[in-house]
Scaffold this active site. Sequence first.
Site, PDB file in Angstrom:
ATOM      1  N   ASN A  24       6.545  -3.804   1.265  1.00  0.00           N
ATOM      2  CA  ASN A  24       6.818  -4.623   0.165  1.00  0.00           C
ATOM      3  C   ASN A  24       7.617  -4.317  -0.847  1.00  0.00           C
ATOM      4  OD1 ASN A  24       4.977  -3.552  -1.448  1.00  0.00           O
ATOM      5  ND2 ASN A  24       3.704  -5.000  -1.593  1.00  0.00           N
ATOM      6  N   HIS A  74       6.609  -1.534  -6.352  1.00  0.00           N
ATOM      7  CA  HIS A  74       5.461  -1.763  -7.133  1.00  0.00           C
ATOM      8  C   HIS A  74       5.752  -2.111  -8.759  1.00  0.00           C
ATOM      9  CE1 HIS A  74       1.544  -0.487  -8.869  1.00  0.00           C
ATOM     10  NE2 HIS A  74       2.291  -0.160  -9.929  1.00  0.00           N
ATOM     11  N   LYS A  82       9.563   1.549  -3.635  1.00  0.00           N
ATOM     12  CA  LYS A  82       9.038   2.342  -2.606  1.00  0.00           C
ATOM     13  C   LYS A  82       9.937   2.878  -1.495  1.00  0.00           C
ATOM     14  CE  LYS A  82       4.712  -0.450  -3.456  1.00  0.00           C
ATOM     15  NZ  LYS A  82       3.754  -1.373  -2.731  1.00  0.00           N
ATOM     16  N   GLU A 116      -0.748   3.879 -15.791  1.00  0.00           N
ATOM     17  CA  GLU A 116       0.322   4.409 -14.483  1.00  0.00           C
ATOM     18  C   GLU A 116       1.533   5.225 -15.127  1.00  0.00           C
ATOM     19  OE1 GLU A 116       0.964   0.648 -12.411  1.00  0.00           O
ATOM     20  OE2 GLU A 116      -1.005   0.692 -11.536  1.00  0.00           O
ATOM     21  N   TYR A 158      -3.188   4.474  -6.889  1.00  0.00           N
ATOM     22  CA  TYR A 158      -3.884   3.428  -6.043  1.00  0.00           C
ATOM     23  C   TYR A 158      -5.401   3.528  -5.975  1.00  0.00           C
ATOM     24  CZ  TYR A 158       0.769   1.808  -4.700  1.00  0.00           C
ATOM     25  OH  TYR A 158       2.072   1.207  -4.748  1.00  0.00           O
TER      26      TYR A 158
HETATM   27  P1  DAT Z   1       0.460  -5.235  -5.892  1.00  0.00           P
HETATM   28  O1  DAT Z   1       1.302  -4.357  -5.433  1.00  0.00           O
HETATM   29  O2  DAT Z   1       1.123  -6.891  -5.644  1.00  0.00           O
HETATM   30  O3  DAT Z   1      -0.268  -5.030  -6.987  1.00  0.00           O
HETATM   31  P2  DAT Z   1      -2.313  -4.577  -4.609  1.00  0.00           P
HETATM   32  O4  DAT Z   1      -2.596  -3.829  -6.033  1.00  0.00           O
HETATM   33  O5  DAT Z   1      -3.310  -5.756  -4.503  1.00  0.00           O
HETATM   34  O6  DAT Z   1      -0.938  -5.465  -4.835  1.00  0.00           O
HETATM   35  O7  DAT Z   1      -2.041  -3.659  -3.484  1.00  0.00           O
HETATM   36  C1  DAT Z   1      -1.238  -2.480  -3.715  1.00  0.00           C
HETATM   37  C2  DAT Z   1      -0.530  -2.298  -2.424  1.00  0.00           C
HETATM   38  O8  DAT Z   1      -1.340  -2.127  -1.345  1.00  0.00           O
HETATM   39  C3  DAT Z   1       0.428  -3.582  -2.033  1.00  0.00           C
HETATM   40  O9  DAT Z   1       1.411  -3.669  -2.625  1.00  0.00           O
HETATM   41  C4  DAT Z   1       0.571  -3.450  -0.699  1.00  0.00           C
HETATM   42  C5  DAT Z   1      -0.718  -2.839  -0.283  1.00  0.00           C
HETATM   43  N1  DAT Z   1      -1.547  -3.827   0.287  1.00  0.00           N
HETATM   44  C6  DAT Z   1      -2.430  -4.554  -0.554  1.00  0.00           C
HETATM   45  N2  DAT Z   1      -3.049  -5.508  -0.049  1.00  0.00           N
HETATM   46  C7  DAT Z   1      -2.936  -5.187   1.438  1.00  0.00           C
HETATM   47  C8  DAT Z   1      -3.555  -5.646   2.849  1.00  0.00           C
HETATM   48  N3  DAT Z   1      -4.318  -6.647   2.792  1.00  0.00           N
HETATM   49  N4  DAT Z   1      -2.903  -5.023   4.048  1.00  0.00           N
HETATM   50  C9  DAT Z   1      -1.989  -4.021   3.718  1.00  0.00           C
HETATM   51  N5  DAT Z   1      -1.473  -3.644   2.692  1.00  0.00           N
HETATM   52  C10 DAT Z   1      -1.988  -4.108   1.466  1.00  0.00           C
HETATM   53 MG    MG Z   2      -1.594  -3.661  -7.470  1.00  0.00          MG
END
Ligand code: DAT
Ligand code: MG
Length: 150
Positions: free
Chosen positions: A112, A115, A9, A126, A49
Amino acid sequence: MDRTFVMIKPDGIQRGLVGEIISRFEAKGLKLSASRFENLPDTRVTEQYKEHLAKPFFPSLKQYIMGGPCFLMVWEGRNVVSIARKLIGATNPAEALPGTIRGDFGIDIGRNVIHGSDSPESAIREIAIHFGQNELVSYTRIDEAVIYEY
Ligand code: DAT
Ligand code: MG
């Protein structure tokens, strides 16, 4: 072989982590099969997303991902989807274990670094969002003969 979609990212790019992250995937024994460095268009960020479209963090997530260039990759290997998720670590870097990419390089959930697809089905979906079939390069890594038992 299985494939997964991995994306460094914009914070990972700005912090100069591309080489470090690629090194970890290479050292694990995974095989790079496609990559691209680019600014992602709104359409592909939304598509990637889409499960999070209704979440309160979606607008800030989209702004973050579109805030600078990303480094997109497809990695191959046996069970690569779950292996990549383990290398990446928990979604919230504050909880991700040391030794994982998020655990070593991040603090905030909204920054973070990287991805990775969360299932084989997500990986197929994806990869197809970001890469054409003709962009996936097929070759043998010479050390596959010693990385895999069979
Ligand atoms: P991952 O990237 O581990 O698959 P995810 O699919 O649940 O996690 O979420 C996608 C992204 O969205 C994640 O990398 C960071 C952001 N995100 C997820 N939960 C969040 C939250 N509670 N607050 C802020 N950003 C969040
Ligand atoms: Mg995810």
